[in-house]
Design a protein around this motif. Structure first.
Motif, PDB file in Angstrom:
ATOM      1  N   ALA A  54       0.824  -1.223   0.000  1.00 34.76           N
ATOM      2  CA  ALA A  54       0.000   0.000   0.000  1.00 34.76           C
ATOM      3  C   ALA A  54       0.854   1.268   0.000  1.00 34.76           C
ATOM      4  N   GLY A  55       2.168   1.118   0.229  1.00 36.30           N
ATOM      5  CA  GLY A  55       3.035   2.291   0.140  1.00 36.30           C
ATOM      6  C   GLY A  55       3.653   2.761   1.449  1.00 36.30           C
ATOM      7  N   ALA A  56       3.460   2.004   2.548  1.00 36.62           N
ATOM      8  CA  ALA A  56       4.123   2.386   3.803  1.00 36.62           C
ATOM      9  C   ALA A  56       5.628   2.254   3.621  1.00 36.62           C
ATOM     10  N   GLN A  57       6.390   3.141   4.260  1.00 35.53           N
ATOM     11  CA  GLN A  57       7.856   3.108   4.124  1.00 35.53           C
ATOM     12  C   GLN A  57       8.549   2.438   5.295  1.00 35.53           C
ATOM     13  N   MET A  58       7.841   2.285   6.431  1.00 34.92           N
ATOM     14  CA  MET A  58       8.459   1.643   7.592  1.00 34.92           C
ATOM     15  C   MET A  58       7.407   0.784   8.282  1.00 34.92           C
ATOM     16  N   ALA A 251      -6.976  -3.342   3.606  1.00 33.67           N
ATOM     17  CA  ALA A 251      -7.758  -2.711   2.528  1.00 33.67           C
ATOM     18  C   ALA A 251      -8.066  -1.256   2.881  1.00 33.67           C
ATOM     19  N   ALA A 252      -8.474  -1.017   4.126  1.00 34.40           N
ATOM     20  CA  ALA A 252      -8.783   0.356   4.552  1.00 34.40           C
ATOM     21  C   ALA A 252      -7.521   1.207   4.529  1.00 34.40           C
ATOM     22  N   PHE A 253      -6.392   0.604   4.922  1.00 37.59           N
ATOM     23  CA  PHE A 253      -5.126   1.340   4.918  1.00 37.59           C
ATOM     24  C   PHE A 253      -4.726   1.708   3.489  1.00 37.59           C
ATOM     25  N   ALA A 254      -4.883   0.775   2.561  1.00 38.44           N
ATOM     26  CA  ALA A 254      -4.515   1.041   1.164  1.00 38.44           C
ATOM     27  C   ALA A 254      -5.372   2.168   0.597  1.00 38.44           C
ATOM     28  N   ALA A 255      -6.657   2.175   0.938  1.00 41.38           N
ATOM     29  CA  ALA A 255      -7.550   3.237   0.456  1.00 41.38           C
ATOM     30  C   ALA A 255      -7.111   4.583   1.031  1.00 41.38           C
ATOM     31  N   LEU A 256      -6.750   4.579   2.315  1.00 38.43           N
ATOM     32  CA  LEU A 256      -6.284   5.814   2.955  1.00 38.43           C
ATOM     33  C   LEU A 256      -4.995   6.310   2.299  1.00 38.43           C
ATOM     34  N   MET A 257      -4.075   5.399   2.030  1.00 37.77           N
ATOM     35  CA  MET A 257      -2.804   5.792   1.408  1.00 37.77           C
ATOM     36  C   MET A 257      -3.033   6.481   0.063  1.00 37.77           C
ATOM     37  N   GLY A 258      -4.001   5.981  -0.697  1.00 38.99           N
ATOM     38  CA  GLY A 258      -4.319   6.599  -1.987  1.00 38.99           C
ATOM     39  C   GLY A 258      -4.749   8.054  -1.799  1.00 38.99           C
ATOM     40  N   LYS A 259      -5.599   8.291  -0.788  1.00 35.67           N
ATOM     41  CA  LYS A 259      -6.080   9.661  -0.516  1.00 35.67           C
ATOM     42  C   LYS A 259      -4.945  10.542  -0.006  1.00 35.67           C
ATOM     43  N   LEU A 260      -4.083   9.979   0.832  1.00 35.59           N
ATOM     44  CA  LEU A 260      -2.964  10.753   1.381  1.00 35.59           C
ATOM     45  C   LEU A 260      -2.022  11.210   0.269  1.00 35.59           C
ATOM     46  N   ARG A 261      -1.773  10.299  -0.665  1.00 27.84           N
ATOM     47  CA  ARG A 261      -0.876  10.655  -1.779  1.00 27.84           C
ATOM     48  C   ARG A 261      -1.460  11.791  -2.603  1.00 27.84           C
ATOM     49  N   ARG A 262      -2.781  11.711  -2.843  1.00 21.19           N
ATOM     50  CA  ARG A 262      -3.425  12.757  -3.649  1.00 21.19           C
ATOM     51  C   ARG A 262      -3.420  14.091  -2.912  1.00 21.19           C
TER      52      ARG A 262
END
Ligand SMILES: [Mn+2]
Length: 278
Positions: A54-58, A251-262
């Motif tokens: 989902a894009g977490a770095q740590m 799944a909820a985390f991945a959706a959140l990551m998408g919004k955070l990136r935008r």
């Protein structure tokens, strides 16, 4: 702020960027994600793979848990650290894990890329000094009854031992409000940026303790210019041994990551991301 020497904002407004396992903290948005506690190898690896995807770095995960009750799950200790080590081998994600005892700092540091000092230990001055001597990157959470000045002075304890790798995390404070687990003080983002050169993260999981509030508070933190977020994620939250009500599913985390990136891209476009000075 009086008495601050090493933690104080630099006169030219320059902010510190820390490099941990290839991740640059203080530049862009860094997301630390993972379970509250290390429970089993399967639980940590499954969660780690998902948050990385989902894009977490740590990766976060507690092997030593300072719990309100002495009878609640206290963590797996060394066994937990070995599981985190395996998850790092599997995913490449650097490990963030809490240390609660001065006697454990050096050996926990052999497994951790970042040592977390939790809210309950923020003013444990011998632990701060030991963390400073370790030379490891330190994530210093805000104590739940602490002022900004007290918090920055605790960072000063670590810095004064010659360890320049410190970053901060607001995780909610105690107030009269009991609806949320804590009162998440997002005003600390611009306040820390005004008073210190250290990066500031927000932990919306402990800050609210309410699943439905993690997304709006994460977005608000990014809008305020936070350097990063620490978010609890579990592949199966109902089975969690601690904090089961505030851990996001992958799944909820991945959706959140998408919004955070935008949102972050929008902030960069406006030229205001990380501005946050008062
Ligand atoms: Mn937790």
């Amino acid at each position: 702020m009086k008495d601050l020497k090493l933690a104080a904002a630099s006169p030219d407004g320059e902010r510190t960027i820390l490099e941990v396992g290839g991740v640059r903290i203080g530049e862009g948005l860094v997301v630390i994600a993972g379970p509250c506690s290390v429970e089993t190898e399967d639980q940590v690896i499954r969660t780690a793979v998902a948050v990385k995807e989902a894009g977490a770095q740590m990766l976060r995960g507690g092997a030593f848990k300072p719990r309100t009750s002495p009878y609640a799950f206290q963590g797996l200790g060394l066994k937990g650290l070995k599981i985190l080590e395996k998850a790092k081998r599997e995913t490449g994600l650097p490990i963030v894990t809490e240390v609660i005892d001065t006697r454990d700092v050096s050996w926990v540091g052999e497994y951790a890329d970042v040592l977390q000092i939790g809210a309950r230990n923020m003013q444990n001055f011998s632990l701060l000094r030991e963390a400073g001597k370790s030379g490891k990157p330190i994530l210093l959470k805000r104590g739940m009854y602490s002022t900004l000045e007290e918090w920055l002075n605790c960072a000063e304890y670590i810095l004064a031992e010659g360890n320049a790798s410190v970053f901060l995390c607001e995780r909610g404070i105690r107030s009269f409000e009991t609806y949320t687990r804590n009162t998440l003080d997002l005003s600390m983002v611009p306040a820390v940026h005004a008073e210190s050169h250290l990066p500031i993260f927000i932990d919306p999981s402990h800050g609210t303790g309410i699943l439905g509030m993690i997304e709006p508070m994460s977005l608000a933190a990014v809008a305020a210019g936070a350097d990063g977020l620490e978010i609890e994620v579990h592949y199966d939250p109902p089975s969690a041994l601690s904090d089961k009500n505030q851990q996001l599913t992958p799944a909820a985390f991945a959706a959140l990551m998408g919004k955070l990136r935008r949102l972050r891209a929008f902030m960069d476009e406006m030229g205001s991301a990380g501005a946050g000075t008062v």
